[in-house]
Design an enzyme around this catalytic site. Structure first.
Site, PDB file in Angstrom:
ATOM      1  N   GLU A  93      -3.003  47.447   9.506  1.00  0.00           N
ATOM      2  CA  GLU A  93      -2.916  48.906   9.664  1.00  0.00           C
ATOM      3  C   GLU A  93      -3.253  49.609   8.348  1.00  0.00           C
ATOM      4  OE1 GLU A  93       1.158  49.659  10.594  1.00  0.00           O
ATOM      5  OE2 GLU A  93       1.073  48.487  12.460  1.00  0.00           O
TER       6      GLU A  93
ATOM      7  N   ASP B  94       7.744  33.170   1.293  1.00  0.00           N
ATOM      8  CA  ASP B  94       8.653  32.086   0.931  1.00  0.00           C
ATOM      9  C   ASP B  94       9.000  31.240   2.157  1.00  0.00           C
ATOM     10  OD1 ASP B  94      10.491  31.157  -1.276  1.00  0.00           O
ATOM     11  OD2 ASP B  94      12.002  31.598   0.247  1.00  0.00           O
TER      12      ASP B  94
HETATM   13  C1  GLC Z   1      11.169  28.703  -1.995  1.00  0.00           C
HETATM   14  C2  GLC Z   1      11.255  29.226  -3.394  1.00  0.00           C
HETATM   15  C3  GLC Z   1      12.421  28.567  -4.069  1.00  0.00           C
HETATM   16  C4  GLC Z   1      13.680  28.938  -3.323  1.00  0.00           C
HETATM   17  C5  GLC Z   1      13.571  28.561  -1.858  1.00  0.00           C
HETATM   18  C6  GLC Z   1      14.632  29.233  -1.038  1.00  0.00           C
HETATM   19  O1  GLC Z   1      10.850  27.373  -1.974  1.00  0.00           O
HETATM   20  O2  GLC Z   1      10.053  29.014  -4.053  1.00  0.00           O
HETATM   21  O3  GLC Z   1      12.528  28.931  -5.408  1.00  0.00           O
HETATM   22  O4  GLC Z   1      14.793  28.303  -3.882  1.00  0.00           O
HETATM   23  O5  GLC Z   1      12.345  28.964  -1.306  1.00  0.00           O
HETATM   24  O6  GLC Z   1      14.353  30.596  -0.923  1.00  0.00           O
END
Ligand code: GLC
Length: 572
Positions: A286, A235
């Site tokens: 690993e 993310d």
């Molecule tokens: C990413 C996720 C989104 C979230 C953001 C903050 O873009 O896909 O849904 O709100 O990160 O974590």
């Protein structure tokens, strides 16, 4: 690499939209499964709800996995199901190594993982490293500790500006709207330091220059690798490192909320991120097996995005420049050309993606009456609205084009049913922090997150047995339910199923694209592993070359390809 050869258009012998694939054994022979995989995104809270509380869960996913295997995908990616106050639908993690009771237990995860592997589906989970929840013990300890303490150094705490520190450390704005800084009250009750949150105030950013943070995330990777996951979707992978000195900076008003082509920024796509990713790669290496890292990085142009996928870093990055293309043959051709030159140029497959939980569903997005920047969403008061029939038609054509491209493709749950964006959610039902932090100016992402319909006649369309649903489902979704579409030629579900089966049979994911000339500016035509693909983006029918249609996104009853339609042919 792509070539161009001329092709003369004459007549075509087409009698059906779908010609069954010969019984295909898995022809995919690539050792590295992810180079050609079709990876299906499960958004757990909206997929299947086993306990009837209105929020999907892990046992619900397990119960529906056979239907995903039947669709013909290779892997699932699950958005977060970790312990979380759910301020940003689970992207605010309070414990990275446990399952939120809303979604089940670690044992439920293990059962889901095992069931997926028995069905030969890989399992990719989400890693949320840019920020935790403010409810995380690490942040609570930081709040309780003094300024300058090791606990504070886990996150981005700074003194405010001005004599009394009452002004934020800089002018950065949160992706969800409003300032990116929040001031805390110190343990002695006085107004204190500020902490950075690129997203919601409930999502404090980690300080990735701190080795302590790096070690904790290595532990988290190992925890899930030990539980048998096949990879991580990372993310906000482009946000971890902030420029020295945290200089003031504002994104331009029409840049997508996650960066995109926002230009040089002090918090998106900083060079220091690469070293962090190399650390993760070494942890993953690993472990036995072919386990992947996938970058969610809203970075443009593609040449810069490709920096994220190197042999010792990420395996793949979502191709957001492709997702952001309007319904235009030439724009799409240009992104495909760039993708097929740039990603293989760094030893990676290109990916292709049209929808996810952060964007307007492509069955609506491709026919909007006004521009809609990523993250803005659509609601009753929006200037631009989708034209529904055109949207689904273009959506199907875009999908059929996408699934014929070499590389790896991502699908988002519900697109195989042709689900549109839900526009008319009542304000009171909305949950995306974007909606609240912009005082309703931006609707945010709830419209693509509505629980999906499985059985038309059941409560909540089979999402559960109680009829509860955390976001209300539209009244007219019975016709889109999976059971209504299953086995029905021409339905969107059967279009996806046939396309995925033919894609596997012809090994399109590992193929090579050759452009075919002679069809005009509104048409894209190419050949990949013996399959000729023609997509008509224009509004006049296009004469087809002689051949047999393997599959088409709309019915073909004449030897011509209608507007907004894609066909796969075997030329005669
Ligand atoms: C990413 C996720 C989104 C979230 C953001 C903050 O873009 O896909 O849904 O709100 O990160 O974590």
């Amino acid at each position: 690499m792509t070539d161009s050869i001329p092709l003369d258009a004459t007549t075509t012998d087409i009698d059906d939209t779908t010609v069954a694939a010969p019984e295909a054994e898995a022809v995919l022979t690539a050792e590295e499964w992810w180079r050609s995989a079709v990876i299906y995104q499960i958004y757990p809270r909206s997929f299947a709800d086993s306990d009837g509380d209105g929020i999907g869960d892990l046992p619900g996913i397990t119960s529906r996995l056979p239907q995903l295997a039947d669709l013909g995908i290779d892997a699932v990616w699950l958005s977060p199901f970790y312990t979380s106050p759910q301020k940003d639908a689970g992207y605010d993690v309070a414990n990275y190594c446990d399952v939120d009771p809303l979604f089940g237990t670690l044992a439920d995860f293990d059962a889901m993982r095992q069931a997926a592997h028995e069905l030969e589906l890989k399992v990719v989970v989400d890693l949320v490293p840019n920020h935790s929840s403010d409810a995380h013990r690490w942040f609570q300890e930081a709040l309780a500790a003094a300024p300058g303490s090791p606990e504070r150094a886990r996150y981005m705490f700074r003194d405010g500006k001005g004599d009394d520190g009452a002004a934020p450390p800089n002018d950065w704005e949160s992706v969800f709207g409003g300032p990116a800084w929040t001031r805390i009250t110190e343990a002695d009750g006085r107004p204190g330091q500020w902490y950075l949150h690129l997203f919601d105030p409930s999502q404090p950013d980690f300080d990735w220059t701190n080795p302590w943070v790096r070690e904790r995330f290595h532990d988290i990777l190992r925890f899930w690798l030990d539980r048998g996951v096949d990879g991580f979707r990372v993310d906000v992978a482009h946000g971890l490192v902030k420029a020295e000195g945290l200089p003031d900076w504002r994104a331009s008003a029409d840049a997508g909320s996650m960066g995109g082509d926002a230009g040089p920024s002090p918090y998106w796509a900083q060079d220091g991120v690469h070293e962090i990713i190399r650390g993760w790669r070494s942890v993953i290496d690993e472990y036995e097996g072919d386990r992947i890292l996938v970058a969610e990085a809203w970075v443009e142009p593609l040449s810069k995005l490709a920096d994220w996928v190197r042999p010792d870093e990420m395996n793949q990055a979502f191709n957001f420049p492709f997702l952001e293309v309007d319904w235009s043959a030439q724009e799409m051709k240009s992104v495909i050309d760039d993708s097929l030159a740039i990603f293989p140029g760094v030893g990676a497959p290109s990916t292709w993606v049209l929808s996810n939980h952060d964007v307007v569903r492509h069955a609506s997005r491709l026919a909007l009456t006004a521009r809609n920047p990523q993250g803005a969403g659509i609601g009753p008061r929006s200037a631009g609205k989708p034209i529904p029939d055109l949207g689904i038609r273009r959506g199907r054509a875009a999908t059929l084009l996408t699934l014929a491209l070499p590389g790896s493709a991502y699908l988002y749950q519900g697109e195989e049913l042709g689900l549109p964006e839900v526009i008319d959610l009542p304000d009171a039902a909305r949950q995306d922090p974007t909606f609240f932090r912009t005082n309703g100016e931006k609707y945010g992402r709830d419209g693509c997150r509505v629980p999906i319909p499985w059985e038309s006649a059941k409560p909540a369309y089979g999402f559960n047995t109680t009829g509860e649903s955390w976001l209300p489902q539209p009244r007219d979704w019975a016709d889109l339910a999976r059971d209504v579409q299953s086995g029905v030629p021409g339905s969107t579900l059967e279009l996806y199923r046939t396309a995925l089966s033919e894609r596997r049979y012809a090994n399109l994911g590992l193929g090579r694209l050759t452009w075919l000339d002679g069809f005009g500016d509104d048409v894209l035509a190419f050949e990949n592993n013996g399959v000729t693909v023609i997509a008509n983006f224009g509004d006049v029918p296009v004469e087809l070359p002689p051949g047999v249609a393997i599959i088409a996104s709309e019915g073909l009853d004449e030897p011509a390809l209608p507007a907004d339609t894609t066909v796969w042919l075997r030329l005669s």
